[in-house]
Design a protein around this motif. Structure first.
Motif, short mmCIF file in Angstrom:
data_model
loop_
_atom_site.label_atom_id
_atom_site.label_comp_id
_atom_site.label_asym_id
_atom_site.label_seq_id
_atom_site.Cartn_x
_atom_site.Cartn_y
_atom_site.Cartn_z
N UNK A 2 0.83 -1.21 0.00
CA UNK A 2 0.00 0.00 0.00
C UNK A 2 0.86 1.26 0.00
N UNK A 3 0.29 2.34 -0.52
CA UNK A 3 0.95 3.65 -0.44
C UNK A 3 0.93 4.11 1.02
N UNK A 4 2.00 4.72 1.46
CA UNK A 4 2.07 5.17 2.85
C UNK A 4 1.34 6.51 3.00
N UNK A 5 0.31 6.57 3.83
CA UNK A 5 -0.41 7.83 4.06
C UNK A 5 0.46 8.80 4.85
N UNK A 6 0.26 10.09 4.63
CA UNK A 6 1.12 11.08 5.29
C UNK A 6 0.75 11.31 6.76
N UNK A 7 -0.55 11.27 7.04
CA UNK A 7 -0.98 11.59 8.41
C UNK A 7 -2.30 10.89 8.71
N UNK A 8 -2.28 9.56 8.87
CA UNK A 8 -3.55 8.83 9.06
C UNK A 8 -4.25 9.18 10.36
N UNK A 9 -5.59 9.16 10.28
CA UNK A 9 -6.42 9.45 11.45
C UNK A 9 -7.64 8.54 11.43
N UNK A 10 -7.86 7.82 12.52
CA UNK A 10 -9.01 6.92 12.60
C UNK A 10 -10.30 7.71 12.74
N UNK A 11 -11.22 7.48 11.82
CA UNK A 11 -12.54 8.11 11.91
C UNK A 11 -13.52 7.20 12.62
N UNK A 12 -13.51 5.91 12.27
CA UNK A 12 -14.48 4.99 12.85
C UNK A 12 -14.00 3.56 12.67
N UNK A 13 -14.40 2.69 13.56
CA UNK A 13 -14.14 1.25 13.43
C UNK A 13 -15.34 0.48 13.96
N UNK A 14 -15.61 -0.65 13.33
CA UNK A 14 -16.72 -1.50 13.76
C UNK A 14 -16.21 -2.50 14.78
N UNK A 15 -16.64 -2.36 16.02
CA UNK A 15 -16.18 -3.27 17.07
C UNK A 15 -16.57 -4.71 16.77
N UNK A 16 -17.74 -4.90 16.13
CA UNK A 16 -18.20 -6.25 15.82
C UNK A 16 -17.30 -6.92 14.79
N UNK A 17 -16.89 -6.17 13.77
CA UNK A 17 -16.05 -6.74 12.72
C UNK A 17 -14.63 -6.94 13.23
N UNK A 18 -14.17 -6.00 14.05
CA UNK A 18 -12.86 -6.14 14.67
C UNK A 18 -12.79 -7.46 15.45
#
Length: 522
Positions: A37-53
């Protein structure tokens, strides 16, 4: 992510591209290419699904770790893994397109959890050998739409990929949203989506078109071995059973789409999963007013190939292409044709039962065809909101008068002033027949309403709702993404505190970009 159990069956057992350079090219005699994958410059988590995790074996506590952010944004690679992009072909809008492949998707790895296997795939993580003229990236608006919709579909009971995470890349991406020569920079984002695999009809089409029959045989047998272990018998019998399985699950998926009013928008063969799950959420949409000719895709606005009412026929056409791809292994047309011929027959039988169940009719009667066909016609006389109409239909009681029944569905009309003269007369006649039919049902009004409300959702991801979340997210406010995510986890529940979302499309959304029709870049 210490408990993540890596098991890379796909890359371990199937032929890889020997060329490691990430250059756009024709890739032959292979099923995938290794690519980071291309390396993102400044990643920030917006949301995650606890069920899928949890589904894939990651703990809830790890969601907000640096490792989670870096892996699912594409910044870091998991130990003992080698990300890859899949090579496949396909028919796009009915025309052979040749090699397509994962142009903006990169598979991180396969994992095993609770005796189930899942492929973790980043969408929007950069260029691959299959990106053609594109950059392999994704923008925030399309990523929000994909992230929310996949989870919404799951909780509606529709077979689908799942969404694990939505992460802002920190980079700007140039997009021409309407393909009209006015590109603009938008926020970039990456979605991690999850499925048993991302094998498509086009995966097999590619191998047959290139006469790579050794790879075709190996790939079909790999697919049966790992995803259809119940299939037994001689090789030829297994290939036919495999096609039957894919046909059956595809029919079931389309039936669910029609039940909830979902329009995929771009049913190319490369967007059809062999698991019978909905994949590739691009220019999708839900019917607002009941219109079988509606499609959300601007690219399809002239021919409307992928319109709501044509989805079953397109599915059969796509299955025909898959049958052609499998033919060199079967070497006999008759068994494949038999399966194809029964597709629409079986679908129409299933559709009738499904539609009657939406109406609260769970027994059979000679008047059922008349009730179904009559309603399909009358719903189009004046714009009638599909979701609201079917949901409110459960409020009608067997002893209601026609006038009382009409009052209970009246809110579904976009233009109530049009419901007069011939249109009003048609509704009254249909309601009269419907009320008589309900009296045959053995369920009480309360029991029938309960069953109907488990079939007819109260809340779906209307395009204007997604657009509101996108507009807020563009300003750095992700609260609406979270609100809709939780609302759509319980689409059949009343949720009185969220009644504002049980509403017809507002007038401002009728023609707004992102709310009416969308491009493939959406």
């Amino acid at each position: 992510m210490k408990n993540l159990k890596i098991n890379n069956r796909f890359t371990a057992e199937l032929p890889a591209d020997p060329e490691l350079k990430n250059e756009i090219r024709q890739v032959k005699n292979t099923l995938f290419s290794y690519v980071n994958p291309a390396k993102p410059s400044n990643p920030e988590l917006i949301h995650a699904s606890e069920e899928v995790v949890a589904l894939v074996g990651i703990s809830k506590e790890e969601i907000h770790s640096d490792e989670f952010l870096n892996v699912f944004s594409g910044k870091d690679i998991l130990p003992k893994t080698q990300p890859y992009a899949m090579c496949y072909a396909g028919h796009q809008f009915g025309n052979w397109a040749g090699q397509l492949g994962d142009g903006r998707a990169i598979n991180l790895t396969e994992v095993e959890n609770n005796n189930q296997f899942y492929t973790l795939q980043l969408k929007g993580a950069g260029k691959t050998p299959y990106s053609r003229t594109a950059d392999g990236l994704a923008v925030l608006r399309s990523s929000i739409r994909e992230y929310l919709c996949a989870e919404a579909m799951h909780y509606l009971g529709v077979p689908t990929t799942r969404s694990l995470s939505l992460i802002l890349s920190g980079d700007q991406v140039l997009r021409d949203i309407l393909y009209n020569g006015n590109p603009a920079y938008e926020k970039g984002a990456v979605v991690c989506r999850v499925a048993p695999s991302f094998i498509r009809f086009g995966s097999f089409e590619m191998l047959t078109a290139r006469n790579e029959l050794k790879n075709l045989k190996q790939f079909v047998e790999y697919t049966i071995k790992h995803y259809f272990p119940e299939i037994k018998g001689k090789p030829k019998e297994q290939y036919i059973q495999f096609f039957q399985k894919v046909t059956d699950t595809t029919r079931g998926m389309i039936l669910h789409w029609q039940r909830v009013g979902f329009v995929h928008g771009v049913m190319n063969t490369d967007n059809m999963s062999i698991h019978g799950i909905t994949i590739d959420y691009g220019p999708y949409g839900w019917l607002e007013n009941y219109d079988p000719d509606w499609t959300p895709n601007t690219t399809d606005s002239q021919n409307r190939r992928y319109r709501f009412g044509n989805q079953p026929q397109v599915a059969q056409w796509n299955l025909f292409q898959l049958a052609n791809a499998l033919y060199p292994l079967v070497n006999e047309a008759a068994p494949l044709e038999k399966i194809l011929d029964s597709f629409i027959i079986d679908f129409e039988e299933d559709y009738k039962i499904m539609f009657l169940n939406k109406l609260g009719i769970f027994t059979s009667s000679d008047t059922d065809d008349k009730i179904v066909k009559g309603l399909e016609e009358i719903l189009q006389l004046s714009e009638t909101d599909m979701t609201i109409f079917f949901r409110n239909l459960s409020q009608i009681k067997k002893e209601d008068s026609v006038e009382q029944a009409f009052e209970k569905i009246e809110y579904a009309f976009y233009f109530p002033m049009e419901i007069k003269d011939k249109i009003l007369d048609a509704w009254q006649k249909w309601l009269s027949v419907y009320l008589k039919r309900l009296k045959i049902e053995t369920l009480s009004d309360e029991e029938r309403a309960l069953k109907m409300n488990q079939i007819n959702p109260k809340y779906v991801l209307r395009n204007y709702m997604a657009q509101l979340a996108i507009d807020a997210a563009d300003k750095g406010d992700y609260s609406l993404v979270d609100e809709l995510f939780h609302l759509l986890k319980n689409p059949y529940d009343e949720q009185p505190e969220s009644e504002k979302w049980f509403a017809k499309r507002p007038d401002w959304a009728r023609t707004k970009v992102g709310c009416s029709m969308l491009s493939c870049s959406s």
